[in-house]
Design a protein around this motif. Sequence first.
Motif, PDB file in Angstrom:
ATOM      1  N   ILE A 105      33.904 -35.161  92.941  1.00 48.28           N
ATOM      2  CA  ILE A 105      35.473 -35.515  93.411  1.00 48.28           C
ATOM      3  C   ILE A 105      35.521 -35.492  94.723  1.00 48.28           C
ATOM      4  CG2 ILE A 105      37.842 -35.008  93.408  1.00 48.28           C
ATOM      5  CD1 ILE A 105      37.529 -33.953  90.577  1.00 48.28           C
ATOM      6  N   GLU A 106      34.991 -34.662  95.516  1.00 46.78           N
ATOM      7  CA  GLU A 106      34.897 -34.950  97.034  1.00 46.78           C
ATOM      8  C   GLU A 106      34.127 -35.859  97.895  1.00 46.78           C
ATOM      9  OE1 GLU A 106      35.974 -34.089 100.946  1.00 46.78           O
ATOM     10  OE2 GLU A 106      37.082 -33.433  99.168  1.00 46.78           O
ATOM     11  N   MET A 107      33.064 -35.856  96.843  1.00 49.21           N
ATOM     12  CA  MET A 107      32.218 -37.251  97.312  1.00 49.21           C
ATOM     13  C   MET A 107      32.780 -38.384  97.147  1.00 49.21           C
ATOM     14  SD  MET A 107      28.430 -35.580  95.674  1.00 49.21           S
ATOM     15  CE  MET A 107      27.290 -36.558  96.522  1.00 49.21           C
ATOM     16  N   ALA A 108      33.560 -38.681  96.001  1.00 49.86           N
ATOM     17  CA  ALA A 108      34.160 -40.007  95.965  1.00 49.86           C
ATOM     18  C   ALA A 108      35.361 -39.987  97.134  1.00 49.86           C
ATOM     19  CB  ALA A 108      34.956 -39.867  94.860  1.00 49.86           C
ATOM     20  N   LYS A 109      35.848 -39.112  97.282  1.00 53.70           N
ATOM     21  CA  LYS A 109      36.850 -39.172  98.367  1.00 53.70           C
ATOM     22  C   LYS A 109      36.056 -39.515  99.865  1.00 53.70           C
ATOM     23  CE  LYS A 109      40.144 -35.951  96.609  1.00 53.70           C
ATOM     24  NZ  LYS A 109      40.725 -34.503  96.730  1.00 53.70           N
ATOM     25  N   ARG A 110      34.933 -39.149 100.191  1.00 53.12           N
ATOM     26  CA  ARG A 110      34.062 -39.213 101.155  1.00 53.12           C
ATOM     27  C   ARG A 110      33.396 -40.746 101.108  1.00 53.12           C
ATOM     28  NH1 ARG A 110      31.343 -33.286 102.922  1.00 53.12           N
ATOM     29  NH2 ARG A 110      33.479 -32.275 102.364  1.00 53.12           N
ATOM     30  N   ASN A 111      33.591 -41.293 100.096  1.00 52.62           N
ATOM     31  CA  ASN A 111      32.794 -42.652  99.785  1.00 52.62           C
ATOM     32  C   ASN A 111      31.468 -42.488  99.820  1.00 52.62           C
ATOM     33  OD1 ASN A 111      34.929 -44.535  98.781  1.00 52.62           O
ATOM     34  ND2 ASN A 111      35.880 -44.541 100.819  1.00 52.62           N
ATOM     35  N   LEU A 112      30.757 -41.627  99.454  1.00 51.17           N
ATOM     36  CA  LEU A 112      29.409 -40.983  99.613  1.00 51.17           C
ATOM     37  C   LEU A 112      28.711 -42.086  98.354  1.00 51.17           C
ATOM     38  CD1 LEU A 112      29.302 -37.101 100.247  1.00 51.17           C
ATOM     39  CD2 LEU A 112      28.922 -39.237 101.688  1.00 51.17           C
ATOM     40  N   THR A 113      27.608 -42.731  98.686  1.00 52.58           N
ATOM     41  CA  THR A 113      26.967 -43.498  98.057  1.00 52.58           C
ATOM     42  C   THR A 113      25.352 -43.099  97.940  1.00 52.58           C
ATOM     43  OG1 THR A 113      26.588 -45.263  99.423  1.00 52.58           O
ATOM     44  CG2 THR A 113      28.427 -45.544  97.828  1.00 52.58           C
ATOM     45  N   GLY A 114      24.474 -43.884  97.487  1.00 50.65           N
ATOM     46  CA  GLY A 114      23.276 -43.309  97.342  1.00 50.65           C
ATOM     47  C   GLY A 114      22.785 -42.422  96.025  1.00 50.65           C
ATOM     48  N   ILE A 115      21.485 -41.995  96.264  1.00 51.60           N
ATOM     49  CA  ILE A 115      21.197 -41.068  95.230  1.00 51.60           C
ATOM     50  C   ILE A 115      21.149 -39.520  95.804  1.00 51.60           C
ATOM     51  CG2 ILE A 115      19.045 -40.129  94.035  1.00 51.60           C
ATOM     52  CD1 ILE A 115      17.894 -42.955  94.011  1.00 51.60           C
ATOM     53  N   TRP A 116      21.556 -38.736  94.926  1.00 52.07           N
ATOM     54  CA  TRP A 116      21.586 -37.455  95.109  1.00 52.07           C
ATOM     55  C   TRP A 116      21.050 -36.379  94.084  1.00 52.07           C
ATOM     56  CZ3 TRP A 116      24.715 -35.681  99.777  1.00 52.07           C
ATOM     57  CH2 TRP A 116      25.085 -36.652 100.581  1.00 52.07           C
ATOM     58  N   ASN A 117      20.532 -35.358  94.596  1.00 54.46           N
ATOM     59  CA  ASN A 117      20.211 -34.385  93.759  1.00 54.46           C
ATOM     60  C   ASN A 117      21.229 -33.524  93.299  1.00 54.46           C
ATOM     61  OD1 ASN A 117      17.343 -35.465  93.205  1.00 54.46           O
ATOM     62  ND2 ASN A 117      16.651 -33.995  94.949  1.00 54.46           N
ATOM     63  N   PHE A 118      21.866 -33.715  92.189  1.00 50.76           N
ATOM     64  CA  PHE A 118      23.126 -33.134  91.964  1.00 50.76           C
ATOM     65  C   PHE A 118      22.866 -31.541  91.333  1.00 50.76           C
ATOM     66  CE2 PHE A 118      27.486 -33.113  90.453  1.00 50.76           C
ATOM     67  CZ  PHE A 118      28.265 -33.007  91.614  1.00 50.76           C
ATOM     68  N   THR A 119      22.018 -30.648  91.926  1.00 48.93           N
ATOM     69  CA  THR A 119      21.881 -29.315  91.165  1.00 48.93           C
ATOM     70  C   THR A 119      22.117 -28.035  92.411  1.00 48.93           C
ATOM     71  OG1 THR A 119      19.489 -29.593  92.158  1.00 48.93           O
ATOM     72  CG2 THR A 119      20.091 -30.302  89.816  1.00 48.93           C
ATOM     73  N   ASN A 120      22.307 -27.188  91.944  1.00 49.52           N
ATOM     74  CA  ASN A 120      22.271 -26.074  92.892  1.00 49.52           C
ATOM     75  C   ASN A 120      21.035 -25.641  93.551  1.00 49.52           C
ATOM     76  OD1 ASN A 120      24.427 -25.597  90.780  1.00 49.52           O
ATOM     77  ND2 ASN A 120      25.337 -24.399  92.488  1.00 49.52           N
ATOM     78  N   PRO A 121      20.701 -25.525  94.707  1.00 47.24           N
ATOM     79  CA  PRO A 121      19.442 -25.108  95.214  1.00 47.24           C
ATOM     80  C   PRO A 121      18.754 -24.029  94.462  1.00 47.24           C
ATOM     81  CG  PRO A 121      21.302 -25.273  97.017  1.00 47.24           C
ATOM     82  CD  PRO A 121      21.947 -25.195  95.754  1.00 47.24           C
ATOM     83  N   GLY A 122      17.448 -24.212  94.419  1.00 46.41           N
ATOM     84  CA  GLY A 122      16.640 -23.411  93.845  1.00 46.41           C
ATOM     85  C   GLY A 122      16.305 -23.521  92.271  1.00 46.41           C
ATOM     86  N   VAL A 123      15.728 -22.608  91.685  1.00 47.71           N
ATOM     87  CA  VAL A 123      15.475 -22.822  90.176  1.00 47.71           C
ATOM     88  C   VAL A 123      15.899 -21.472  89.690  1.00 47.71           C
ATOM     89  CG1 VAL A 123      13.565 -24.398  90.576  1.00 47.71           C
ATOM     90  CG2 VAL A 123      13.001 -22.198  90.785  1.00 47.71           C
ATOM     91  N   VAL A 124      15.935 -21.526  88.410  1.00 44.49           N
ATOM     92  CA  VAL A 124      15.845 -20.383  87.538  1.00 44.49           C
ATOM     93  C   VAL A 124      15.353 -20.388  86.101  1.00 44.49           C
ATOM     94  CG1 VAL A 124      18.081 -21.211  86.426  1.00 44.49           C
ATOM     95  CG2 VAL A 124      17.602 -18.783  86.818  1.00 44.49           C
ATOM     96  N   SER A 125      14.713 -19.647  85.667  1.00 41.08           N
ATOM     97  CA  SER A 125      13.546 -19.493  84.469  1.00 41.08           C
ATOM     98  C   SER A 125      14.927 -19.284  83.332  1.00 41.08           C
ATOM     99  CB  SER A 125      12.604 -18.710  84.286  1.00 41.08           C
ATOM    100  OG  SER A 125      13.097 -17.199  84.407  1.00 41.08           O
ATOM    101  N   HIS A 126      14.493 -19.846  82.039  1.00 41.63           N
ATOM    102  CA  HIS A 126      15.036 -19.467  80.836  1.00 41.63           C
ATOM    103  C   HIS A 126      15.436 -17.984  80.498  1.00 41.63           C
ATOM    104  CE1 HIS A 126      13.645 -23.737  80.311  1.00 41.63           C
ATOM    105  NE2 HIS A 126      14.191 -23.654  79.008  1.00 41.63           N
TER     106      HIS A 126
END
Length: 302
Positions: free
Chosen positions: A210-231
């Motif tokens: 929602i904040e990204m919309a307010k900032r009018n951000l465009t383009g591709i974004w990796n929309f994940t939390n940083p890092g990885v976690v296993s099952h």
Amino acid sequence: MGFPANGDLATDKPYKFLIYGRTGWIGGLLGKLCEAQGIDFVYGSGRLENRSSLEADILATKPSHVFNAAGVTGRPNVDWCESHKVETIRTNVVGTLTLADVCRDKGIVLINYATGCIFEYDSDHPLGSGVGYKEEDTPNFIGSFYSKTKAMVEDLLKNYENVCTLRVRMPISSDLSNPRNFITKITRYEKVVNIPNSMTILDELLPISIEMAKRNLTGIWNFTNPGVVSHNEILEMYREYIDPNFTWKNFTLEEQAKVIVAPRSNNELDATKLKQEFPELLSIKESLIKNVFQPNKKTAGA
């Protein structure tokens, strides 16, 4: 086209969001967030592949931004798409492109919830290396028809300067009763593979969109939390916070392949770009504990 510069605050008129995906998980959560934040919003009634119905929605609602949380993922899982290819194309490709095109014609930024399940670990991005795929990397996973359509449409949407593409992966929320929740899924499986992956904690990241919309951000974004976690790490947290008696069994990718129709994507996405824009973004393990497991701890065993 008159689009605000990338990152400019959209302060020229009140926010009004037009959201597609009323009956979907993310679409439903978006509506609740807008209500909580006092943002005016409506759900679109048009079909994505029907251009005139989308134009009618925009004419009637005059939105400041459009959010697309509609799409075919398949029920109960993406294997459905393997036997419903035309239906998958109609929504995920034709529909998404039509919506992006209509929004461009109207000078509106489109926030499009996409997928990061278009990559797989390879020699340049080995499992466990910490080297994640960046936004500009070319998708390399076409094992499932669902992922194939998503990679196609992402490549085409790069040409639309009004589109913000958010690569969601293995979404998780604090609602552990929701069957779409990745945690809920793996706690119900008879056996799980144990592979580290990038994932998206919706409780933290949907407000950011929602904040990204307010900032009018465009383009591709990796929309994940940083890092990885296993099952297994997630299931260990589940046992610690939710059910001390919980047990599970693992199986290999080779064993998993015998019980699924289409292969699954496993990868790490580099979330540096998102973290730079939103420095408060938590790592995947921190976010799991703070946003998912701790809020559920009191109700454990209830």
